[in-house]
Motif scaffolding. Structure first.
Motif: not given
Length: 74
Positions: A1-29
């Motif tokens: 499990m730890n190697t999965f997280i290490r291999k895909n860390l950037l994707t795992i970080i990008g998903i919540p950041l993208g979700a937040l960006s999408g919500f903020l885009y809906w909210k303000f634009v």
């Protein structure tokens, strides 16, 4: 499990950041008329943002070369 997280860390970080960006885009634009497929609904915008965030961040993942690479021997 730890190697999965290490291999895909950037994707795992990008998903919540993208979700937040999408919500903020809906909210303000958003979409004034309600006819926009993605930005008229906060759920659609958040899901689309999370997918796009994961894809964009996964582009920056470094590929490790295998030790027995055939193309290196030519």
């Amino acid at each position: 499990m730890n190697t999965f997280i290490r291999k895909n860390l950037l994707t795992i970080i990008g998903i919540p950041l993208g979700a937040l960006s999408g919500f903020l885009y809906w909210k303000f634009v958003g979409c004034n008329t309600g006819t926009c497929a993605i930005t008229s609904n906060p759920l659609n915008s958040t899901l689309y943002g999370s997918v796009m965030g994961g894809l964009v961040f996964s582009m920056f993942k470094k590929d490790k070369k295998e030790k027995n690479d055939i193309s290196r021997n030519h």
